[in-house]
Each structure stands twice: as C-alpha cells, then as structure tokens.
Motif scaffolding. Structure first.
Motif, PDB file in Angstrom:
ATOM      1  N   THR A  62      48.835  42.424  41.756  1.00 63.28           N
ATOM      2  CA  THR A  62      47.662  41.767  41.183  1.00 63.28           C
ATOM      3  C   THR A  62      46.552  41.808  42.222  1.00 63.28           C
ATOM      4  O   THR A  62      46.769  41.429  43.375  1.00 63.28           O
ATOM      5  CB  THR A  62      47.967  40.311  40.804  1.00 63.28           C
ATOM      6  OG1 THR A  62      49.066  40.295  39.886  1.00 63.28           O
ATOM      7  CG2 THR A  62      46.756  39.660  40.158  1.00 63.28           C
ATOM      8  N   PRO A  63      45.376  42.268  41.841  1.00 67.37           N
ATOM      9  CA  PRO A  63      44.295  42.369  42.834  1.00 67.37           C
ATOM     10  C   PRO A  63      43.801  41.005  43.299  1.00 67.37           C
ATOM     11  O   PRO A  63      43.911  40.012  42.572  1.00 67.37           O
ATOM     12  CB  PRO A  63      43.197  43.122  42.069  1.00 67.37           C
ATOM     13  CG  PRO A  63      43.452  42.814  40.624  1.00 67.37           C
ATOM     14  CD  PRO A  63      44.944  42.715  40.507  1.00 67.37           C
ATOM     15  N   GLU A  64      43.282  40.992  44.501  1.00 69.31           N
ATOM     16  CA  GLU A  64      42.612  39.787  44.975  1.00 69.31           C
ATOM     17  C   GLU A  64      41.413  39.524  44.070  1.00 69.31           C
ATOM     18  O   GLU A  64      40.669  40.445  43.734  1.00 69.31           O
ATOM     19  CB  GLU A  64      42.140  39.980  46.420  1.00 69.31           C
ATOM     20  CG  GLU A  64      43.256  40.085  47.434  1.00 69.31           C
ATOM     21  CD  GLU A  64      44.059  38.802  47.544  1.00 69.31           C
ATOM     22  OE1 GLU A  64      43.434  37.714  47.464  1.00 69.31           O
ATOM     23  OE2 GLU A  64      45.288  38.883  47.695  1.00 69.31           O
ATOM     24  N   PRO A  65      41.239  38.287  43.636  1.00 72.90           N
ATOM     25  CA  PRO A  65      40.143  37.999  42.697  1.00 72.90           C
ATOM     26  C   PRO A  65      38.780  38.393  43.263  1.00 72.90           C
ATOM     27  O   PRO A  65      38.474  38.129  44.429  1.00 72.90           O
ATOM     28  CB  PRO A  65      40.231  36.476  42.507  1.00 72.90           C
ATOM     29  CG  PRO A  65      41.627  36.115  42.896  1.00 72.90           C
ATOM     30  CD  PRO A  65      42.011  37.083  43.983  1.00 72.90           C
ATOM     31  N   VAL A  66      38.002  39.043  42.443  1.00 72.76           N
ATOM     32  CA  VAL A  66      36.634  39.426  42.806  1.00 72.76           C
ATOM     33  C   VAL A  66      35.705  38.840  41.753  1.00 72.76           C
ATOM     34  O   VAL A  66      35.953  39.003  40.549  1.00 72.76           O
ATOM     35  CB  VAL A  66      36.474  40.963  42.858  1.00 72.76           C
ATOM     36  CG1 VAL A  66      35.025  41.334  43.129  1.00 72.76           C
ATOM     37  CG2 VAL A  66      37.378  41.570  43.904  1.00 72.76           C
ATOM     38  N   VAL A  67      34.684  38.159  42.185  1.00 78.35           N
ATOM     39  CA  VAL A  67      33.728  37.583  41.234  1.00 78.35           C
ATOM     40  C   VAL A  67      32.820  38.698  40.715  1.00 78.35           C
ATOM     41  O   VAL A  67      32.069  39.314  41.482  1.00 78.35           O
ATOM     42  CB  VAL A  67      32.884  36.466  41.887  1.00 78.35           C
ATOM     43  CG1 VAL A  67      31.841  35.954  40.894  1.00 78.35           C
ATOM     44  CG2 VAL A  67      33.780  35.338  42.352  1.00 78.35           C
ATOM     45  N   LEU A  68      32.929  38.989  39.421  1.00 78.70           N
ATOM     46  CA  LEU A  68      32.071  39.981  38.787  1.00 78.70           C
ATOM     47  C   LEU A  68      31.036  39.267  37.931  1.00 78.70           C
ATOM     48  O   LEU A  68      31.382  38.405  37.111  1.00 78.70           O
ATOM     49  CB  LEU A  68      32.896  40.934  37.906  1.00 78.70           C
ATOM     50  CG  LEU A  68      33.913  41.828  38.610  1.00 78.70           C
ATOM     51  CD1 LEU A  68      34.656  42.686  37.582  1.00 78.70           C
ATOM     52  CD2 LEU A  68      33.231  42.723  39.633  1.00 78.70           C
ATOM     53  N   ARG A  69      29.786  39.621  38.108  1.00 79.56           N
ATOM     54  CA  ARG A  69      28.712  39.024  37.321  1.00 79.56           C
ATOM     55  C   ARG A  69      28.130  40.068  36.379  1.00 79.56           C
ATOM     56  O   ARG A  69      28.098  41.263  36.697  1.00 79.56           O
ATOM     57  CB  ARG A  69      27.622  38.486  38.252  1.00 79.56           C
ATOM     58  CG  ARG A  69      28.065  37.312  39.118  1.00 79.56           C
ATOM     59  CD  ARG A  69      26.998  36.937  40.141  1.00 79.56           C
ATOM     60  NE  ARG A  69      26.863  37.985  41.143  1.00 79.56           N
ATOM     61  CZ  ARG A  69      27.543  38.009  42.291  1.00 79.56           C
ATOM     62  NH1 ARG A  69      28.410  37.056  42.567  1.00 79.56           N
ATOM     63  NH2 ARG A  69      27.352  38.994  43.143  1.00 79.56           N
TER      64      ARG A  69
END
Length: 562
Positions: A193-200
């Motif tokens: 599972t990828p490290e969470p990245v904030v996508l806007r």
C-alpha cells in the motif's frame, strides 16, 4: 452571456454543470468498490477485474515510492494500449507523480526532446522500445527505467508463445532488470500500500505534449480537475450510457489525450469493460475484437472508421452492438459517417471537436438529436464558447472569427512556458478563455462550424503534425538550404505531409533521399510522403515563408490531370 445551444440539448443533458472535486484515482477507487467483480480490462484473451486493477495500481504506486519516485516528479509512459498502461498511469498518480504521455511512435530524437523538456526522472516503456531509449540514455534526466512486455499481460499459453514468435520474426528485444532498470511485472507483484499522498483537484496530473498553435512542442499541464471534468462532461452528454454495462472498444491510443479521456477515463468513470487494442492499424484485430466483445462504445478517428468501411473482412463480422461513437482529432467526412452507420446498422457516429489544451473535448453533435452535417455541434455542458473578432469582441452570429472556449477542462498552462501560456489563455468577463486559433462561425441555434483550422496545422490520420518540427528535420539534411512542410489531401489519412525544398548551391538530393532522412528522425506519420524541389520559397516582405500559398499550389497541382 447568451447560450443559444442550450435549447438544442437533448433531453436529459444538464444545462448547468459543476465538476466534482474528484481526482483521477478517485474514479478508479469508486468504481472498484461499486463493481469489484466486473471485468475492467480485456487484452487478447486476458481479463482483469476492477478489484484486481485497483490493487495492481496500489501495489505499483507503493513500488514506485520504494524505488525513489517522489511526489511531483514526472513519470513518462511510453506504452501502447495494454493493461500496463492503465496500471502505470493510475499507479504513478497514486504515488503523487505527474504522468507524461509519450508516444510509442517517437524516434530517439523526439523522445530525447520530450524527456529533457519534461524533466522526467522515470520512464516506463515496452521492451521493444528500449533500443530507442538506449541511443539517448545519459543525455536525459531519467534515473530509473521500468520495462514491461506484451507477453507480461497475455494469458497462458500466449505469454509463452509470444516471445518464441518474436524471436522467430527477429523482433524480440530482451531487457534484463538490474541497477536502474526494473521489471514492471516484478514491481506490481510486490503487494503493498503506498504511503498516503494528498492529491488535490488542481494538481497537475498529466503533461500532454502538443505544438499548440506555434508548432513548438510543449507540455499542456492538465490537472485532475481538467481530466475528470471532461470525462464527466462526456458522461452527461451521452444520456443513454448504462453504468456497469457498457463495453468500450479502446483502439485509439491512450497516449493521445482524446483516447485517454474518452476510451480510458470515461470508461472507468462508468464501470465499462475496456477492450484494449494495442495496434489500431490492425483492422482485422479491431473487427475481431468488436465482434467477440460485443462492444457498445467505439470512440475513434475518421481514418479508423474509414478503414473499417473499406476492409474486405468487415462483412464477416457483427458490428451491430455498437451504439455510439464520437469521432475526434480530424474532420469527419459525411460519406465516412454514412457508410459506417450503414455497416453497423445505425450506430450513432457523430463529429466532435477539441484540442489538447481542453482535455480535449469542447463540442460535439447530439448523439440522438439534431446532428448537423459539417458542424462540430454544440458546446459540452459547462463549456462556454464565443467567436471573437480581431478587436477582442464577439462577432455577430453567422460571422467568422476565432473560437474561444472556457470551462473546467481548460488547462492550467504550458509547462515552463509562461510566454506561450500568455498567448493562449486570456481573462474576459471574469472567466479564463482558451484561444483555439481556429476560425469558426456560430449559427442562430448555437451550432458551431470550423471554417479554417489552426494556421498551417496538418492532421494526418488523426495525428497533429506541426510544420515547424518537420521543417527543422528537413533542414538537418546536408543538401537542404531551406524547406517548408504543408498538408495535401490524402484519401486515407485525410492529409499527408508534402515538403517543398530548396537545395544548397551545387548540392543534389532526390525525393527518396529526403524522405529517408525524415523517416530516420520523425515518426512515420510526420515524415513527408512527397517532395517538391524549388529554386526559392515564396515569402512575405519580412521574409516569412508563405506556407498557405505553397499548400494551395500543391493541392492545385494534384487536381490537374496528368
């Protein structure tokens, strides 16, 4: 502003449109939750469910992060339509990267320019394309290369037979993983599972390269909102789409923004099964896939529809499941549309219009309503369009001017090109407008018609060819003093490239010499198919080559009897 087109929308098409705040990965995640066991992708016999596709995208994103891909970095994708494209695209976005669509047709010269200009630090490509990258490795910012092969996505026993066939035909390229070269299959298999990245929504998701109106290749910065909005606009326009039931024949390439939006993103939005065709020029394969899959949606380009109309195998296949087709990237001839409707038993093939900087669709004819021949139709929901005069004010209805468009699908700008961005994005009446460079006219009902394409642009087989790029290669030939590239009519491609060349004093070259030189440096569709030698090129008083005059003369010469 007045919007006469609204009164001609089909029943069910919304007059008001506000895009969601979804990012592209949100589309895939939501559909995977809603239709986990529905087939998302089919590829030459192999099937992938939405549940598995989502998991593969997550695993690949985690693997990208492990090998050093950082949020905001550019990841170039150089793949045909295959499962790895979809996994690579969504995996890169989940890792926080910006995708750079890269044509598999690129020569080393073209690839080098795009990798340098975009600053791509990661390149995902098919093994067959690796030798082209090897020629320029070390001259580009790429730090890691991820390689995959067609065989990696095939079911048994095709995955075993494919390499044997390729070796027998002399087309096999073996690439060993190690160092900065990675196997995509191995990366995807590393469950994680990828490290969470904030996508806007306003983050740049894609750099889509285009010559725009100037011919200088540059990356249009398309945000998550741009691309999601255009897919949602297409969904709103096609009122009879059935979520979780459609089957999309994906023959137009995903590396082209039209194919990406209509064949990939729209399909994922509605939970369609995407039938992947890696080579749209293989018409026998296209016909077979339509027949076998029962495809209901078939976005394409006029060249593709025309090829189907005239292929000897077409009568052997059942194409009657196709309900709707939006034709883009080039003008649709009336006869092409008529013949295709007849072959398919009445499929609605309508002409649309768009450009890379608009993600790309801005106009199309109604699917079931009033389809006007020779028209690009009505603006999409949420799109404002106006025909502007040289004074920057709208011209009266029925008069010709430049087409300006505005809406949530308009790009953020050109990557690292503020000067070029300023030429095509303009504020007017509180909105940001994209100046298309196309001359258009709007009738009383809000239907638009393009009367002249972008200055000098050549559209060959649905692909944009920018004369300046061809001319730069022409003048690289040691015998060429100066050159111009123009479009001439081509029954199959719509247009083909015609070169007008002036040789240096005392130098000699043949038409075959010039064409061979161009084919070494340019993709096949960009290379001239005819060459004319002249003593000089016609120019304005300030020395600008009169391409339009050359094009008119070349066309006139072809119409004269031999």
């Amino acid at each position: 502003m007045e919007r006469p087109w609204l009164s001609h929308y089909e029943e069910g098409v919304p007059h008001e449109f506000t895009p969601t705040n979804d990012t592209l990965p949100d589309l895939l995640r939501r559909t995977a939750e809603q239709y986990p066991d529905r087939t998302a992708l089919t590829f030459l016999g192999a099937k992938t469910t939405y549940r598995v596709l989502w998991q593969q995208a997550l695993s690949f994103a985690a693997a990208l992060q492990k090998i050093g891909v950082q949020p905001g970095e550019r990841v170039s994708l150089m793949l045909p339509n295959c499962p790895q494209f979809v996994v690579g695209f969504y995996g890169a976005l989940l890792a926080g990267a910006t995708v750079v669509n890269t044509s598999p047709l690129y020569t080393p010269h073209e690839l080098q320019h795009q990798l340098q200009d975009s600053g791509s630090e990661t390149l995902i490509l098919l093994d067959a394309f690796y030798p082209r990258y090897e020629e320029i490795a070390g001259t580009v910012p790429v730090q890691r290369v991820i390689v995959t092969g067609i065989q990696d996505a095939l079911p048994f026993p095709k995955n075993v037979l494919y390499p044997l066939k390729a070796r027998r035909e002399g087309t096999w390229v073996g690439v060993k993983a190690g160092g900065s070269v990675y196997s995509m299959t191995q990366l995807v298999r590393q469950d994680g599972t990828p490290e969470p990245v904030v996508l806007r929504p306003d983050d740049v998701a894609l750099l889509q390269y285009t010559g725009g109106t100037t011919g200088v290749p540059k990356g249009a910065m398309l945000t998550h909102r741009n691309l999601v909005a255009n897919a949602e606009q297409a969904r709103a326009w096609m009122t009879d789409l059935k979520d979780g039931q459609e089957v999309t024949l994906a023959a137009i390439p995903f590396f082209h923004v039209y194919g990406m939006t209509v064949a990939m993103n729209l399909s994922l939005l509605i939970g369609a099964t995407i039938v992947l065709v890696p080579n749209a020029r293989d018409i026998k394969m296209v016909l077979g896939q339509i027949d076998a899959s029962g495809a209901t949606l078939f976005p394409g380009v006029p060249t593709l529809y025309n090829a189907i109309n005239h292929h000897p195998d077409t009568p052997k296949h059942d194409l009657t499941t196709i309900r709707a087709c939006i034709s883009g990237s080039a003008p649709l001839l009336l006869e092409t549309a008529r013949q295709f409707r007849q072959i398919t038993g009445g499929a609605n093939l309508v002409e649309g219009y768009g450009l890379t900087e608009a993600s790309p669709i801005t106009h199309t004819n109604p699917i079931f309503g009033d389809q006007r021949e020779g028209s690009i139709g009505l603006p999409f929901p949420g799109v404002d369009a106006v025909v502007m005069g040289e004074d920057g004010q709208p011209v009266p209805t029925g008069e010709v001017g430049e087409l300006w468009v505005s809406g949530p699908m308009v790009m953020k700008g050109y990557y690292n090109r503020p000067d070029e961005t300023a030429k095509v994005l303009r504020e007017w009446q509180g909105q940001t407008w994209l100046l298309t460079g196309d001359m258009a006219v709007m009738d009383d009902d809000g239907y638009f018609r393009i009367v002249d394409r972008k200055k000098d642009l050549i559209i060959a087989g649905g692909f944009n060819v920018y004369p300046r790029e061809v001319e730069e290669v022409l003048t690289m030939h040691p015998a060429v003093l100066e050159a111009a590239a123009v479009g001439v009519p081509d029954e199959y491609r719509g247009e083909s490239v015609h070169a007008v060349v002036v040789l240096k004093p005392g130098q000699q070259a043949t038409e075959a010499d010039i064409i061979a030189h161009c084919r070494r440096e340019l993709s096949a569709y960009k290379a001239p198919r005819s060459v004319e030698f002249r003593a000089e090129l016609p120019k304005t008083a300030v020395g600008k080559v009169l391409r339009r005059q050359l094009a008119d003369e070349a066309r006139a010469a072809r119409q004269q009897p031999a």
